[in-house]
Design a protein around this motif. Structure first.
Motif, short mmCIF file in Angstrom:
data_model
loop_
_atom_site.label_atom_id
_atom_site.label_comp_id
_atom_site.label_asym_id
_atom_site.label_seq_id
_atom_site.Cartn_x
_atom_site.Cartn_y
_atom_site.Cartn_z
N ARG A 1 0.19 15.63 6.48
CA ARG A 1 -0.06 14.30 7.03
C ARG A 1 -0.76 13.46 5.97
NH1 ARG A 1 -3.13 15.49 11.13
NH2 ARG A 1 -1.57 15.34 12.80
N VAL A 2 -0.34 12.22 5.80
CA VAL A 2 -1.00 11.30 4.89
C VAL A 2 -2.18 10.68 5.62
CG1 VAL A 2 -0.72 9.27 3.43
CG2 VAL A 2 1.19 10.84 3.74
N PHE A 3 -3.34 10.72 5.00
CA PHE A 3 -4.57 10.31 5.68
C PHE A 3 -5.45 9.53 4.70
CE2 PHE A 3 -8.48 10.87 8.15
CZ PHE A 3 -8.00 10.86 9.45
N PRO A 4 -6.16 8.51 5.17
CA PRO A 4 -7.06 7.77 4.27
C PRO A 4 -8.25 8.62 3.87
CG PRO A 4 -7.34 7.02 6.53
CD PRO A 4 -6.16 7.94 6.54
N ASP A 5 -8.53 8.64 2.59
CA ASP A 5 -9.63 9.43 2.08
C ASP A 5 -10.75 8.50 1.61
OD1 ASP A 5 -11.04 11.66 1.37
OD2 ASP A 5 -9.63 12.37 -0.13
N GLU A 6 -11.79 9.07 1.08
CA GLU A 6 -12.94 8.30 0.61
C GLU A 6 -12.50 7.27 -0.43
OE1 GLU A 6 -17.39 9.09 -1.29
OE2 GLU A 6 -15.90 10.69 -1.21
N PRO B 1 8.53 4.26 -0.01
CA PRO B 1 7.07 4.17 0.13
C PRO B 1 6.54 5.04 1.26
CG PRO B 1 8.12 2.19 0.99
CD PRO B 1 9.21 3.02 0.40
N ILE B 2 5.49 5.78 0.95
CA ILE B 2 4.81 6.66 1.91
C ILE B 2 3.43 6.08 2.17
CG2 ILE B 2 4.09 9.01 2.42
CD1 ILE B 2 7.10 8.68 1.98
N GLY B 3 3.01 6.05 3.44
CA GLY B 3 1.73 5.44 3.75
C GLY B 3 0.96 6.18 4.82
N MET B 4 -0.07 5.53 5.29
CA MET B 4 -1.02 6.11 6.23
C MET B 4 -0.35 6.71 7.46
SD MET B 4 -4.31 4.11 7.77
CE MET B 4 -3.31 2.90 8.67
N PHE B 5 -0.68 7.97 7.73
CA PHE B 5 -0.24 8.76 8.88
C PHE B 5 1.21 9.22 8.82
CE2 PHE B 5 -3.57 5.92 10.91
CZ PHE B 5 -4.59 6.82 10.72
N ASP B 6 1.91 8.95 7.72
CA ASP B 6 3.26 9.49 7.58
C ASP B 6 3.19 11.02 7.54
OD1 ASP B 6 4.69 7.16 7.64
OD2 ASP B 6 4.87 6.96 5.46
N ILE B 7 4.29 11.64 7.97
CA ILE B 7 4.40 13.10 7.99
C ILE B 7 5.43 13.54 6.95
CG2 ILE B 7 4.96 15.12 9.37
CD1 ILE B 7 2.43 13.71 10.30
N LEU B 8 5.01 14.41 6.04
CA LEU B 8 5.91 14.98 5.04
C LEU B 8 6.21 16.42 5.42
CD1 LEU B 8 4.25 13.77 1.70
CD2 LEU B 8 6.09 12.67 2.98
N ALA C 1 0.81 -1.22 0.00
CA ALA C 1 0.00 0.00 0.00
C ALA C 1 0.84 1.26 0.00
CB ALA C 1 -0.94 0.01 1.21
N GLY C 2 2.15 1.14 0.25
CA GLY C 2 3.00 2.32 0.28
C GLY C 2 3.11 2.98 -1.08
N VAL C 3 2.91 4.29 -1.12
CA VAL C 3 2.96 5.06 -2.35
C VAL C 3 4.36 5.64 -2.53
CG1 VAL C 3 1.97 7.01 -3.61
CG2 VAL C 3 0.54 5.68 -2.06
N PRO C 4 5.00 5.46 -3.69
CA PRO C 4 6.32 6.08 -3.90
C PRO C 4 6.26 7.58 -3.69
CG PRO C 4 5.80 4.54 -5.67
CD PRO C 4 4.55 4.70 -4.87
N ALA D 1 -4.65 10.46 0.88
CA ALA D 1 -4.63 11.89 0.57
C ALA D 1 -3.65 12.56 1.53
CB ALA D 1 -6.03 12.49 0.71
N ILE D 2 -3.24 13.76 1.21
CA ILE D 2 -2.37 14.50 2.12
C ILE D 2 -3.07 15.77 2.56
CG2 ILE D 2 -0.25 13.54 1.19
CD1 ILE D 2 0.15 16.07 -0.39
N SER D 3 -2.89 16.09 3.85
CA SER D 3 -3.56 17.25 4.43
C SER D 3 -2.54 18.16 5.08
CB SER D 3 -4.56 16.80 5.50
OG SER D 3 -5.49 15.89 4.97
N PRO D 4 -2.63 19.47 4.86
CA PRO D 4 -1.69 20.41 5.49
C PRO D 4 -1.87 20.42 7.00
CG PRO D 4 -3.46 21.60 4.37
CD PRO D 4 -3.61 20.16 4.00
#
Length: 252
Positions: free
Chosen positions: A95-100, A78-85, A35-38, A105-108
């Motif tokens: 913050r990486v967060f699960p979306d619909e 790989p970047i995944g759920m709740f990682d911090i960029l 599930a990790g996104v590059p 998705a990433i949220s500021p």
């Protein structure tokens, strides 16, 4: 083993358009499993900070892009759920967060919130020396002395610098949770009931929402969070950054 990844076969969590190009970059080894996104996908296709792999490599070479507080140099990490960029030169934090639909998705977020990361406890084992090892959803492990305080399905917040636990959210009725998989991925609600299933089957949880609706899902699909995830910095559908732009293939 091929170095390329076809867009049509990427995991559902990846925030990429599957039919615009044939290929995308393949994730490297690391946390979050398949599930990790590059990182390149987020830099190029989501944020639009770079146009190609070459530009991404140059940007990462400046040590100004941090993942969970550490600089990264590999665009395939790989970047995944709740990682911090963190983009230190831009003073931007996400913050990486699960979306619909289960897409990431990433949220500021504020700079202060970027100093630590939420993790779901998925394993708890005793190790030599009398300490207890907790395993988190991304494979990260840490040692704790008070074993009785933590249980599987709890959530903890870990400081990115010294790996200390700065907050603990027990998995219990009344806890605030977000669904991270299944038909209700991205939905936030409160646990009304934990339905214990006899035998080896997974327990279910019944979750209520503020709008009066609710749902039932397996407990593996929910993560305990706190109220900070439901406001301006929550990563909910209304304030997440999940749209993708036209991205090139893995050879760019």
């Amino acid at each position: 083993m091929t170095r390329h990844q076809k867009r049509l076969s990427v995991p559902k969590s990846w925030p990429v358009e599957r039919k615009e190009e044939t290929f995308t970059v393949k994730a490297g080894a690391g946390p979050h499993g398949e599930a990790g996104v590059p990182l390149l996908v987020l830099l190029r296709d989501v944020l639009g900070y770079v146009d190609s792999k070459k530009e991404a490599r140059y940007a990462l070479g400046q040590d100004s892009v941090l993942v969970n507080g550490k600089p990264v140099s590999d665009e395939r990490v790989p970047i995944g759920m709740f990682d911090i960029l963190a983009f230190t030169e831009r003073e931007e934090y996400y913050r990486v967060f699960p979306d619909e639909g289960g897409r990431l998705a990433i949220s500021p977020i504020d700079a202060d919130a970027a100093d630590s990361k939420l993790g779901k406890v998925v394993g708890k084992t005793q190790v030599s020396g009398g300490q207890t090892q907790l395993t988190l959803h991304d494979g990260h492990t840490l040692l704790v002395e008070d074993a009785a305080q933590y249980s599987p399905n709890d959530s903890i917040v870990v400081d990115n610098d010294d790996q200390s636990i700065v907050a603990h959210f027990p998995y219990e009725e009344g806890a605030l949770v977000t669904a991270v998989a299944g038909a209700h991925a991205g939905v936030i609600g409160t646990i009304d009931e934990i339905v214990v299933t006899p035998g080896s089957s997974k327990n279910n949880v019944i979750v209520s929402q503020e709008d009066g609706e609710g749902f039932e899902t397996v407990e593996d699909y929910v993560v305990v969070i706190d109220e900070n995830f439901t406001g301006e910095d929550s990563g909910t559908e209304s304030d997440s950054t999940s749209d993708v732009s036209d991205g090139g293939d893995a050879d760019e």
